[in-house]
Design a protein around this motif. Structure first.
Motif, PDB file in Angstrom:
ATOM      1  N   TYR A   1       7.712  54.390 -28.364  1.00  0.00           N
ATOM      2  CA  TYR A   1       7.684  54.270 -29.828  1.00  0.00           C
ATOM      3  C   TYR A   1       8.680  55.233 -30.474  1.00  0.00           C
ATOM      4  O   TYR A   1       9.385  54.873 -31.432  1.00  0.00           O
ATOM      5  N   SER A   2       8.767  56.449 -29.934  1.00  0.00           N
ATOM      6  CA  SER A   2       9.727  57.409 -30.483  1.00  0.00           C
ATOM      7  C   SER A   2      11.158  56.950 -30.263  1.00  0.00           C
ATOM      8  O   SER A   2      12.037  57.187 -31.101  1.00  0.00           O
ATOM      9  N   THR A   3      11.406  56.272 -29.157  1.00  0.00           N
ATOM     10  CA  THR A   3      12.756  55.796 -28.864  1.00  0.00           C
ATOM     11  C   THR A   3      13.173  54.660 -29.780  1.00  0.00           C
ATOM     12  O   THR A   3      14.293  54.658 -30.319  1.00  0.00           O
ATOM     13  N   ILE A   4      12.276  53.695 -30.005  1.00  0.00           N
ATOM     14  CA  ILE A   4      12.673  52.547 -30.822  1.00  0.00           C
ATOM     15  C   ILE A   4      12.724  52.908 -32.305  1.00  0.00           C
ATOM     16  O   ILE A   4      13.279  52.141 -33.100  1.00  0.00           O
TER      17      ILE A   4
ATOM     18  N   LEU B   1      14.498  55.068 -33.445  1.00  0.00           N
ATOM     19  CA  LEU B   1      15.912  55.339 -33.696  1.00  0.00           C
ATOM     20  C   LEU B   1      16.673  54.065 -34.033  1.00  0.00           C
ATOM     21  O   LEU B   1      17.785  54.140 -34.557  1.00  0.00           O
ATOM     22  N   CYS B   2      16.087  52.905 -33.728  1.00  0.00           N
ATOM     23  CA  CYS B   2      16.737  51.628 -34.028  1.00  0.00           C
ATOM     24  C   CYS B   2      16.262  51.112 -35.387  1.00  0.00           C
ATOM     25  O   CYS B   2      15.252  51.555 -35.937  1.00  0.00           O
ATOM     26  N   SER B   3      16.982  50.169 -35.909  1.00  0.00           N
ATOM     27  CA  SER B   3      16.664  49.645 -37.244  1.00  0.00           C
ATOM     28  C   SER B   3      15.365  48.848 -37.252  1.00  0.00           C
ATOM     29  O   SER B   3      14.601  48.888 -38.216  1.00  0.00           O
ATOM     30  N   PHE B   4      15.093  48.091 -36.167  1.00  0.00           N
ATOM     31  CA  PHE B   4      13.884  47.266 -36.144  1.00  0.00           C
ATOM     32  C   PHE B   4      12.634  48.073 -35.821  1.00  0.00           C
ATOM     33  O   PHE B   4      11.527  47.551 -35.831  1.00  0.00           O
ATOM     34  N   GLY B   5      12.797  49.349 -35.519  1.00  0.00           N
ATOM     35  CA  GLY B   5      11.654  50.171 -35.156  1.00  0.00           C
ATOM     36  C   GLY B   5      10.756  50.511 -36.317  1.00  0.00           C
ATOM     37  O   GLY B   5       9.671  51.052 -36.125  1.00  0.00           O
ATOM     38  N   ARG B   6      11.151  50.208 -37.550  1.00  0.00           N
ATOM     39  CA  ARG B   6      10.338  50.553 -38.714  1.00  0.00           C
ATOM     40  C   ARG B   6       9.353  49.449 -39.089  1.00  0.00           C
ATOM     41  O   ARG B   6       8.549  49.615 -40.002  1.00  0.00           O
ATOM     42  N   TYR B   7       9.398  48.300 -38.404  1.00  0.00           N
ATOM     43  CA  TYR B   7       8.501  47.194 -38.704  1.00  0.00           C
ATOM     44  C   TYR B   7       7.243  47.292 -37.828  1.00  0.00           C
ATOM     45  O   TYR B   7       7.254  47.884 -36.734  1.00  0.00           O
ATOM     46  N   TRP B   8       6.141  46.665 -38.297  1.00  0.00           N
ATOM     47  CA  TRP B   8       4.879  46.734 -37.563  1.00  0.00           C
ATOM     48  C   TRP B   8       4.948  45.944 -36.258  1.00  0.00           C
ATOM     49  O   TRP B   8       4.205  46.235 -35.316  1.00  0.00           O
ATOM     50  N   GLU B   9       5.848  44.968 -36.206  1.00  0.00           N
ATOM     51  CA  GLU B   9       5.983  44.225 -34.954  1.00  0.00           C
ATOM     52  C   GLU B   9       6.417  45.140 -33.806  1.00  0.00           C
ATOM     53  O   GLU B   9       6.085  44.895 -32.640  1.00  0.00           O
TER      54      GLU B   9
ATOM     55  N   LEU C   1       4.878  45.420 -29.963  1.00  0.00           N
ATOM     56  CA  LEU C   1       5.682  45.309 -28.747  1.00  0.00           C
ATOM     57  C   LEU C   1       5.554  46.549 -27.873  1.00  0.00           C
ATOM     58  O   LEU C   1       5.475  46.456 -26.640  1.00  0.00           O
ATOM     59  N   VAL C   2       5.522  47.713 -28.508  1.00  0.00           N
ATOM     60  CA  VAL C   2       5.357  48.958 -27.746  1.00  0.00           C
ATOM     61  C   VAL C   2       4.008  48.974 -27.037  1.00  0.00           C
ATOM     62  O   VAL C   2       3.905  49.349 -25.857  1.00  0.00           O
ATOM     63  N   THR C   3       2.968  48.551 -27.747  1.00  0.00           N
ATOM     64  CA  THR C   3       1.633  48.527 -27.142  1.00  0.00           C
ATOM     65  C   THR C   3       1.581  47.576 -25.955  1.00  0.00           C
ATOM     66  O   THR C   3       1.035  47.914 -24.887  1.00  0.00           O
ATOM     67  N   LEU C   4       2.141  46.389 -26.111  1.00  0.00           N
ATOM     68  CA  LEU C   4       2.145  45.415 -25.021  1.00  0.00           C
ATOM     69  C   LEU C   4       2.933  45.919 -23.826  1.00  0.00           C
ATOM     70  O   LEU C   4       2.522  45.755 -22.668  1.00  0.00           O
ATOM     71  N   ALA C   5       4.078  46.550 -24.084  1.00  0.00           N
ATOM     72  CA  ALA C   5       4.897  47.071 -22.981  1.00  0.00           C
ATOM     73  C   ALA C   5       4.177  48.196 -22.253  1.00  0.00           C
ATOM     74  O   ALA C   5       4.173  48.245 -21.008  1.00  0.00           O
ATOM     75  N   ALA C   6       3.542  49.090 -23.005  1.00  0.00           N
ATOM     76  CA  ALA C   6       2.824  50.200 -22.380  1.00  0.00           C
ATOM     77  C   ALA C   6       1.640  49.705 -21.563  1.00  0.00           C
ATOM     78  O   ALA C   6       1.373  50.207 -20.450  1.00  0.00           O
ATOM     79  N   VAL C   7       0.919  48.713 -22.106  1.00  0.00           N
ATOM     80  CA  VAL C   7      -0.211  48.153 -21.364  1.00  0.00           C
ATOM     81  C   VAL C   7       0.263  47.476 -20.089  1.00  0.00           C
ATOM     82  O   VAL C   7      -0.339  47.647 -19.014  1.00  0.00           O
ATOM     83  N   ALA C   8       1.352  46.722 -20.156  1.00  0.00           N
ATOM     84  CA  ALA C   8       1.865  46.018 -18.974  1.00  0.00           C
ATOM     85  C   ALA C   8       2.279  46.994 -17.886  1.00  0.00           C
ATOM     86  O   ALA C   8       1.931  46.816 -16.708  1.00  0.00           O
ATOM     87  N   VAL C   9       2.999  48.038 -18.259  1.00  0.00           N
ATOM     88  CA  VAL C   9       3.441  49.016 -17.259  1.00  0.00           C
ATOM     89  C   VAL C   9       2.247  49.758 -16.665  1.00  0.00           C
ATOM     90  O   VAL C   9       2.186  50.007 -15.446  1.00  0.00           O
TER      91      VAL C   9
END
Length: 343
Positions: A119-122, A124-132, A136-144
């Motif tokens: 979450y801290s990494t994204i 830094l990107c423009s799309f990181g400020r949206y709730w989506e 995505l971060v939650t799904l990725a963390a759960v999958a890993v």
């Protein structure tokens, strides 16, 4: 505090056809076996709290129940072997760090750390400020995290050199009396409970079948057999003893005039040696050694329901799981046979 399961308790494991427990609350003389135990049948379970350093298995109760089962083994002998195998402080610490409770805690910490870093990494990107992005971060963390848990669970299905093999000395004694032992851990609230399982097992048919299989491998695939057995080894720390003649000469010619106090407390020099658990020998001796070494792992997987289903009938009566020789041939000797089906 050590205790045993009560009579009538049912283990959540569909692979065991029938379970026979010895209970600590039974009155003297009230324990009666209504039928001959089957191969793979649990006869007794000892429990202890691994969180309490002073806790231990109830050896007195265990000795009484073994005597009621007709197992005539010197108590001092198997008590010492169990003490050396699983009750040493360093071994108990290892089992705690590999317990279910500790793995759950590690999984939670791993998930939170991974989620925070992604979450801290994204951000830094423009799309990181949206709730989506949070979804995505939650799904990725759960999958890993799930992948990591599955990898750990897969490793738990293999032989553990630090626990299963340590029970080999105990099983070498008890297998002659048609008993094999295995150790597991369960989570009871905040407590990590260690359980020592006593399972009925008649080794004659498995020994005969495994000996015949090793004989066939020695005739047809000797290099592959040796390669498989060479992987079964442990690292032993041995003390390096200097040559007596050299030591005596050095003490006379090279010893200092004023002895140093530091040399008096000098620790012995040690080195690591590789010890093969199954050395070369007659097929029957190698089969016997394999049965003893893998009996602890087999019991652990049997009572926790982690053994695969067997297509071909083995030496376990009224059960759909592989017998010990089938398990060894498939997992150790790389026998590619259609015995098992995936669950």
């Amino acid at each position: 505090m050590a205790h045993t399961n009560q009579t009538g308790g049912t283990e959540k494991n569909g692979s065991l056809s029938s379970i026979l427990y010895c209970a600590s609350d039974l009155k003297e003389g009230s324990l009666q076996w209504v039928k001959e135990p089957l191969n793979g049948q649990v006869l007794m379970v000892l429990s202890m709290d691994n969180n309490c350093s002073a806790a231990s298995f109830d050896m007195e109760h265990c000795a009484e129940k073994l005597q009621s089962l007709g197992v005539q083994v010197a108590a001092e002998q198997w008590r010492r072997l169990i003490q050396d195998a699983v009750l040493k402080p360093e071994v108990r610490r290892y089992m705690f760090y590999n317990s279910r409770a500790f793995q759950i805690a590690i999984a939670v910490v791993f998930y939170m750390s991974l989620w925070t870093n992604i979450y801290s990494t994204i951000q830094l990107c423009s799309f990181g400020r949206y709730w989506e992005a949070s979804v995505l971060v939650t799904l990725a963390a759960v999958a890993v995290t799930v992948i990591v848990i599955l990898v750990i669970d897969h490793r738990q299905r293999k032989i553990n050199m630090n626990t299963d093999v340590r029970l080999a000395a105990v099983n070498e004694i008890f297998i002659k009396h048609r008993l094999i032992l295995g150790i597991t851990d369960v989570l009871d609230g905040p407590h990590n409970i260690l359980q020592l399982w006593f399972v009925h097992f008649s080794p004659e048919r498995c020994l005969q079948s495994l000996s015949a299989h090793i004989t066939d491998l020695q005739r047809t695939r000797e290099p592959a057999l040796r390669h498989s057995l060479d992987e079964l080894c442990v690292v032993m720390e041995v003390v390096v003893s200097p040559d007596p003649g050299t030591e005596e000469g050095a003490s006379r010619e090279e010893s200092p005039l004023l002895s140093s106090g530091m040399n008096l407390n000098k620790e012995p020099v040690t080195c690591n040696e590789l010890l093969h658990l199954v050395p070369e020998g007659p097929p029957e001796a190698m089969a016997q050694q394999l049965l003893v070494i893998f009996s602890g792992c087999y019991v652990r997987l049997l009572v926790t329901g982690r053994l695969p289903q067997a297509v071909a009938a083995g030496h376990l009566e009224q059960s759909n799981v592989p017998c010990l020789c089938q398990f060894i041939q498939s997992s150790v000797l790389n026998a590619h046979r259609s015995w098992f089906v995936a669950r």
